[in-house]
Design a protein around this motif. Structure first.
Motif, mmCIF file in Angstrom:
data_model
loop_
_atom_site.group_PDB
_atom_site.id
_atom_site.type_symbol
_atom_site.label_atom_id
_atom_site.label_comp_id
_atom_site.label_asym_id
_atom_site.label_seq_id
_atom_site.Cartn_x
_atom_site.Cartn_y
_atom_site.Cartn_z
ATOM 1 N N ASP A 1 -6.726 -4.493 2.230
ATOM 2 C CA ASP A 1 -7.586 -4.817 3.364
ATOM 3 C C ASP A 1 -6.765 -4.935 4.641
ATOM 4 O O ASP A 1 -5.654 -5.491 4.639
ATOM 5 C CB ASP A 1 -8.329 -6.123 3.114
ATOM 6 C CG ASP A 1 -9.417 -5.975 2.061
ATOM 7 O OD1 ASP A 1 -9.817 -4.842 1.781
ATOM 8 O OD2 ASP A 1 -9.849 -7.010 1.508
ATOM 9 N N ARG B 1 -8.599 -0.424 3.508
ATOM 10 C CA ARG B 1 -9.998 -0.736 3.743
ATOM 11 C C ARG B 1 -10.091 -1.628 4.979
ATOM 12 O O ARG B 1 -9.446 -2.673 5.042
ATOM 13 C CB ARG B 1 -10.599 -1.456 2.533
ATOM 14 C CG ARG B 1 -12.073 -1.800 2.702
ATOM 15 C CD ARG B 1 -12.660 -2.406 1.440
ATOM 16 N NE ARG B 1 -12.089 -3.708 1.121
ATOM 17 C CZ ARG B 1 -12.634 -4.579 0.284
ATOM 18 N NH1 ARG B 1 -13.762 -4.269 -0.349
ATOM 19 N NH2 ARG B 1 -12.062 -5.740 0.045
ATOM 20 N N ARG C 1 -5.679 -0.823 -6.104
ATOM 21 C CA ARG C 1 -6.876 -1.105 -5.321
ATOM 22 C C ARG C 1 -6.511 -1.120 -3.847
ATOM 23 O O ARG C 1 -5.338 -1.303 -3.494
ATOM 24 C CB ARG C 1 -7.546 -2.416 -5.733
ATOM 25 C CG ARG C 1 -6.679 -3.657 -5.773
ATOM 26 C CD ARG C 1 -7.428 -4.785 -6.467
ATOM 27 N NE ARG C 1 -6.626 -5.965 -6.686
ATOM 28 C CZ ARG C 1 -6.728 -7.094 -5.967
ATOM 29 N NH1 ARG C 1 -7.596 -7.165 -4.970
ATOM 30 N NH2 ARG C 1 -5.989 -8.143 -6.254
ATOM 31 N N PRO C 2 -7.463 -0.901 -2.974
ATOM 32 C CA PRO C 2 -7.137 -0.770 -1.555
ATOM 33 C C PRO C 2 -6.644 -2.081 -0.949
ATOM 34 O O PRO C 2 -7.008 -3.172 -1.395
ATOM 35 C CB PRO C 2 -8.462 -0.334 -0.922
ATOM 36 C CG PRO C 2 -9.509 -0.771 -1.876
ATOM 37 C CD PRO C 2 -8.898 -0.685 -3.239
ATOM 38 N N ARG D 1 -10.029 3.823 8.113
ATOM 39 C CA ARG D 1 -11.217 4.295 7.393
ATOM 40 C C ARG D 1 -10.917 5.534 6.569
ATOM 41 O O ARG D 1 -11.411 5.692 5.442
ATOM 42 C CB ARG D 1 -12.324 4.589 8.403
ATOM 43 C CG ARG D 1 -13.622 5.100 7.790
ATOM 44 C CD ARG D 1 -14.503 5.676 8.871
ATOM 45 N NE ARG D 1 -13.824 6.757 9.605
ATOM 46 C CZ ARG D 1 -14.208 7.217 10.789
ATOM 47 N NH1 ARG D 1 -15.242 6.678 11.416
ATOM 48 N NH2 ARG D 1 -13.536 8.198 11.378
ATOM 49 N N ALA E 1 -15.768 -0.969 5.869
ATOM 50 C CA ALA E 1 -16.349 -0.576 4.591
ATOM 51 C C ALA E 1 -16.948 -1.783 3.884
ATOM 52 O O ALA E 1 -16.512 -2.915 4.062
ATOM 53 C CB ALA E 1 -15.278 0.061 3.705
ATOM 54 N N GLY E 2 -17.976 -1.519 3.058
ATOM 55 C CA GLY E 2 -18.512 -2.550 2.176
ATOM 56 C C GLY E 2 -19.539 -3.430 2.844
ATOM 57 O O GLY E 2 -19.791 -3.358 4.054
ATOM 58 N N CYS F 1 -4.893 -9.512 3.143
ATOM 59 C CA CYS F 1 -5.302 -8.762 4.325
ATOM 60 C C CYS F 1 -4.170 -8.811 5.346
ATOM 61 O O CYS F 1 -3.546 -9.868 5.532
ATOM 62 C CB CYS F 1 -6.572 -9.372 4.918
ATOM 63 S SG CYS F 1 -7.378 -8.329 6.146
ATOM 64 N N ARG G 1 -11.516 -4.383 7.293
ATOM 65 C CA ARG G 1 -12.335 -5.569 7.093
ATOM 66 C C ARG G 1 -12.734 -6.262 8.379
ATOM 67 O O ARG G 1 -13.514 -7.200 8.351
ATOM 68 C CB ARG G 1 -11.591 -6.574 6.205
ATOM 69 C CG ARG G 1 -11.454 -6.182 4.758
ATOM 70 C CD ARG G 1 -12.806 -6.105 4.059
ATOM 71 N NE ARG G 1 -13.619 -7.305 4.250
ATOM 72 C CZ ARG G 1 -13.461 -8.437 3.552
ATOM 73 N NH1 ARG G 1 -12.530 -8.515 2.617
ATOM 74 N NH2 ARG G 1 -14.252 -9.470 3.775
ATOM 75 N N THR H 1 -0.140 3.915 4.326
ATOM 76 C CA THR H 1 -0.786 4.848 3.409
ATOM 77 C C THR H 1 0.240 5.558 2.532
ATOM 78 O O THR H 1 0.045 5.710 1.315
ATOM 79 C CB THR H 1 -1.605 5.873 4.214
ATOM 80 O OG1 THR H 1 -2.602 5.182 4.971
ATOM 81 C CG2 THR H 1 -2.267 6.880 3.296
#
Length: 428
Positions: free
Chosen positions: A170, A204, A167-168, A198, A248-249, A146, A206, A159
């Motif tokens: 964090d 992602r 995988r994204p 977002r 998210a999540g 992260c 967190r 990005t």
């Protein structure tokens, strides 16, 4: 952590690159030398030398683990303090949630030794670093990472560089404050950054994070109030991110701050005041607790010489030993220790112990280091000072973060302060 990598560390052969170590250790594996029971003053060590006290290390590890458990916070100590995988392993064994890094080079060291959960307390925008990170995330599904984001531009750069990542990544929105360091300065910018994260296909959100230590440098009422206000703002931002649907999540939101000077206020502010239905994991990043010190953190730490909170006070684990190389004036001695050997940015070394050439260590009072050159310490002597050329002086150090980078191998000494029981390898 990777136990095979730690074992391999002990197989590295010592040579002239590692200052202060005995010359007859050249060619010996580090682990073998560490187990030899060498004596600091009798078996070939050359001054100056910085050592760690095993008992104080153990004490501080237990004290911080107990304090965090009692206050409902996780700990991801900042590894930049020591950059020593052997010490990371000790911290993780004592319950650390993860290890914090400051940059990609540190992250690569952590991963070489199998650290599986890392907070990178900066915005990571370097394309080469992000390409490597994407590959590492794909290589090891157990690796958790992260980092911060404090601008829409930073999110755009992440990005772009992470396009096609397996995988994204964090991300935490970093909250700053006027007069501080990095981080967004207002709620509007924070929410714009959160929206950009977002909407990114490779990131992602967190939670939120930041660093309070840049906002104050003392423990006066005004400083403590400013820290408390910042922590309140960090909690409020995290709640706003949750209520706005930016994160998210279903995993708990991460919220992190907490250097080594104000972690009590951070823990108090981040372990309470949350809406009842919001799952949050508060994380401290304090790193200097491991060795504590005889200067800045002795005065500033919540568990320092004058504790601000209940808990077991930390003990200084670092000591430098240097010889008297000259007594050119009645009230002046020069030691074989300087800026290349010891910290000086948050206070000069403190003469504490005297070991005459005949042996035996005694306390040393009334002696003061007044300045450092590259390789010399100037010591003001009181009348009747016992110091003679060739004697050893033990010095307490201030601010461990600028000590370890000067020492690729640091001896660990046992209860007697002289018998070496381990060697800690650093990677700066």
């Amino acid at each position: 952590m990777d136990t095979a990598a730690l074992r391999a560390l002990g197989e590295e052969r010592l040579d002239w690159r590692f200052k202060a170590l005995p010359s007859d250790w050249e060619g010996r594996p580090l682990a073998e030398a560490a187990a030899s029971g060498a004596r600091l003053f009798d078996d070939g060590f050359v001054g100056p030398v910085v050592v760690l006290g095993a008992a104080a290390l153990d004490h501080n590890l237990r004290a911080m683990a107990d304090w965090c458990a009692a206050h409902g916070v996780a700990l991801a100590p900042h590894g930049k303090t020591t950059m020593a995988p052997q010490l990371f392993a000790r911290q993780l064994e004592h319950g650390a949630w993860g290890i914090t890094a400051a940059n990609a080079s540190q992250l690569r060291v952590y991963r070489a030794f199998g650290v599986s959960r890392v907070l990178l307390a900066n915005q990571l925008v370097d394309p080469a670093a992000l390409h490597w990170l994407a590959a590492e995330l794909g290589r090891d599904p157990a690796f958790e990472f992260c980092c911060w984001a404090d601008s829409v531009r930073g999110v755009e750069l992440m990005t772009e560089a992470l396009a096609g990542a397996p995988r994204p990544v964090d991300v935490l929105v970093e909250l700053g404050a006027g007069g501080g360091r990095t981080g967004v300065r207002d709620r509007e910018t924070a929410l714009a950054v959160a929206a950009a994260v977002r909407d990114s296909p490779v990131l992602r959100l967190r939670g939120a994070g930041g660093y309070e230590g840049a906002l104050a440098h003392d423990t006066g009422a005004e400083a403590l109030a400013r820290i408390t206000s910042y922590v309140d703002d960090l909690r409020a931002l995290t709640i706003a991110l949750a209520e706005g649907g930016y994160a998210a999540g279903d995993a708990p939101l991460l919220v992190t701050a907490g250097g080594s000077a104000y972690f009590d206020l951070v823990a108090e502010g981040l372990s309470s005041g949350w809406p009842g239905d919001l799952a949050v994991l508060p994380i401290l990043r304090s790193g200097a607790y491991l060795t504590h010190d005889d200067g800045f953190y002795r005065a500033m730490s919540p568990l320092g010489a004058a504790p601000r909170v209940e808990g077991t006070p930390f003990e200084p684990a670092l000591r430098a030993w240097a010889q008297v190389t000259s007594r050119p004036e009645p009230d002046l001695a020069l030691l074989t220790l300087g800026k290349r050997d010891a910290s000086f940015d948050e206070g000069l070394p403190e003469p504490q112990l005297h070991r005459p050439r005949g042996g035996g260590v005694r306390e040393l009072a009334g002696h003061t280091v007044t300045k450092l050159n590259d390789q010399h310490a100037f010591v003001a002597l009181p009348p009747g000072s016992p110091l003679e050329v060739g004697d050893w002086v033990g010095l307490g150090l201030s601010h461990p973060c600028t000590v370890f980078d000067k020492w690729p191998v640091v001896p660990v000494v046992g209860e007697d302060g002289e018998t070496v029981i381990d060697l800690v390898r650093t990677y700066f």
